[in-house]
Design an enzyme around this catalytic site. Sequence first.
Site, PDB file in Angstrom:
ATOM      1  N   GLU A  70      26.679  61.863 159.467  1.00 29.93           N
ATOM      2  CA  GLU A  70      27.363  62.619 160.234  1.00 29.93           C
ATOM      3  C   GLU A  70      27.890  64.064 159.534  1.00 29.93           C
ATOM      4  OE1 GLU A  70      31.273  60.767 161.332  1.00 29.93           O
ATOM      5  OE2 GLU A  70      31.635  62.317 162.705  1.00 29.93           O
ATOM      6  N   ASP A  90      27.315  56.703 159.417  1.00 31.27           N
ATOM      7  CA  ASP A  90      28.790  57.261 159.626  1.00 31.27           C
ATOM      8  C   ASP A  90      29.634  56.870 158.421  1.00 31.27           C
ATOM      9  OD1 ASP A  90      31.376  58.196 160.381  1.00 31.27           O
ATOM     10  OD2 ASP A  90      30.895  57.478 162.801  1.00 31.27           O
ATOM     11  N   ILE A  92      32.797  57.363 157.520  1.00 34.34           N
ATOM     12  CA  ILE A  92      34.339  57.277 158.018  1.00 34.34           C
ATOM     13  C   ILE A  92      34.220  57.152 159.803  1.00 34.34           C
ATOM     14  CG2 ILE A  92      36.621  57.432 158.010  1.00 34.34           C
ATOM     15  CD1 ILE A  92      36.480  58.357 155.312  1.00 34.34           C
ATOM     16  N   ASP A  93      33.997  56.032 160.116  1.00 36.17           N
ATOM     17  CA  ASP A  93      34.065  55.879 161.718  1.00 36.17           C
ATOM     18  C   ASP A  93      35.692  55.691 161.917  1.00 36.17           C
ATOM     19  OD1 ASP A  93      33.224  56.333 164.425  1.00 36.17           O
ATOM     20  OD2 ASP A  93      33.483  54.143 164.611  1.00 36.17           O
ATOM     21  N   THR A  95      37.897  58.627 161.969  1.00 35.93           N
ATOM     22  CA  THR A  95      38.366  59.486 160.915  1.00 35.93           C
ATOM     23  C   THR A  95      40.006  59.904 161.330  1.00 35.93           C
ATOM     24  OG1 THR A  95      36.238  60.976 160.546  1.00 35.93           O
ATOM     25  CG2 THR A  95      38.339  61.951 159.927  1.00 35.93           C
ATOM     26  N   ASP A 220      27.252  56.666 165.538  1.00 32.43           N
ATOM     27  CA  ASP A 220      28.480  55.773 166.006  1.00 32.43           C
ATOM     28  C   ASP A 220      27.921  54.529 166.831  1.00 32.43           C
ATOM     29  OD1 ASP A 220      30.779  57.352 165.510  1.00 32.43           O
ATOM     30  OD2 ASP A 220      30.144  58.697 167.158  1.00 32.43           O
TER      31      ASP A 220
HETATM   32  C1  IPD Z   1      34.426  59.147 166.205  1.00 34.51           C
HETATM   33  C2  IPD Z   1      35.450  57.715 166.540  1.00 34.51           C
HETATM   34  C3  IPD Z   1      36.240  58.364 168.110  1.00 34.51           C
HETATM   35  C4  IPD Z   1      35.256  58.472 169.042  1.00 34.51           C
HETATM   36  C5  IPD Z   1      34.246  59.465 168.675  1.00 34.51           C
HETATM   37  C6  IPD Z   1      33.301  59.217 167.445  1.00 34.51           C
HETATM   38  P1  IPD Z   1      34.401  59.814 163.809  1.00 34.51           P
HETATM   39  O1  IPD Z   1      33.860  58.999 165.133  1.00 34.51           O
HETATM   40  O2  IPD Z   1      34.496  56.650 166.604  1.00 34.51           O
HETATM   41  O3  IPD Z   1      36.934  56.918 168.147  1.00 34.51           O
HETATM   42  O4  IPD Z   1      35.922  58.790 170.075  1.00 34.51           O
HETATM   43  O5  IPD Z   1      33.343  59.466 169.731  1.00 34.51           O
HETATM   44  O6  IPD Z   1      32.755  60.368 167.119  1.00 34.51           O
HETATM   45  O7  IPD Z   1      34.356  61.188 163.921  1.00 34.51           O
HETATM   46  O8  IPD Z   1      35.726  59.332 163.458  1.00 34.51           O
HETATM   47  O9  IPD Z   1      33.349  59.275 162.856  1.00 34.51           O
END
Ligand code: IPD
Length: 277
Positions: A70, A90, A92-93, A95, A220
Amino acid sequence: EAESWAECLDVAVRTALRAGQMVRVSVMQEKRVSSKSTPTDLVTEADQHVEELIISTLREKFPSHRFIGEESSAAGEKCVLTDNPTWIIDPIDGTCNFVHSFPMVAVSIGFAVKKQLEFGVIYHCFDGTLYTGRRGHGAFCNGVRLHVSKEKDVSKALILTEIGAKRDPHTLDVFLGNMKQLLSTPVHGVRIIGSSTLALCQVASGAAEAYYQYGLHCWDIAAAALIITEAGGCVIDTTGGPLDLMSRRVVAAGSQEIADYIVQQLKPISYGRDDDD
Ligand code: IPD
């Protein structure tokens, strides 16, 4: 060859646990937050440090492999899936959750060869739950086999989604319209937990019947798609066709019936593709 992917999975698990430890330490420290594509698309220094840790560890062990991460993508690296063994990361999913210390944050590591997902690892950094799946070998949560919900009746479904980063009035109208459509089916409930990967893991576990989203990214979906498929579920495109990892769209469900129903209800939100320059 198959055996070497098993070794890769081992390394992925150990790396995810180390990364998760780093996330737990960082969440207690002061966070430097900035934004990427939109003011609500957040990134912190921790995202970048955790991704560096993951990629440098994996690259040292597997120097010929490719990496899609990411934060590397945000820094301008190409996000293209080739036939080469490729790690999709990813760090930190969730964030935004991380920024607020809302305890739904995961490390996600997927692995594909010849564009086919081979395994996925998702580590819930705060409760220590480890989700793994390997193609043809099942999906597990802390070593216990996972099975999706077999519910076919959408009116008995608990459905998860995520909001995505775009907040312009048209996008919000379509997003809320899609949710209204499902709520008025009526389904049992709709939840938004702030982490696409952990939401998808709930579908793999049978704790929710389905998940849909426009605007997520390949990092994701990659690990989670394999885990859900190995738990017996289906992961498809919002058009009803096969999943396209780079399309930024997904519908996942325990049963094909519920996935098909959701596909029919959704109006599209256009986010472009991950592999567009
Ligand atoms: C996001 C989260 C968020 C979702 C976004 C993702 P990130 O990932 O999972 O809940 O709505 O589409 O991209 O940016 O926190 O790694």
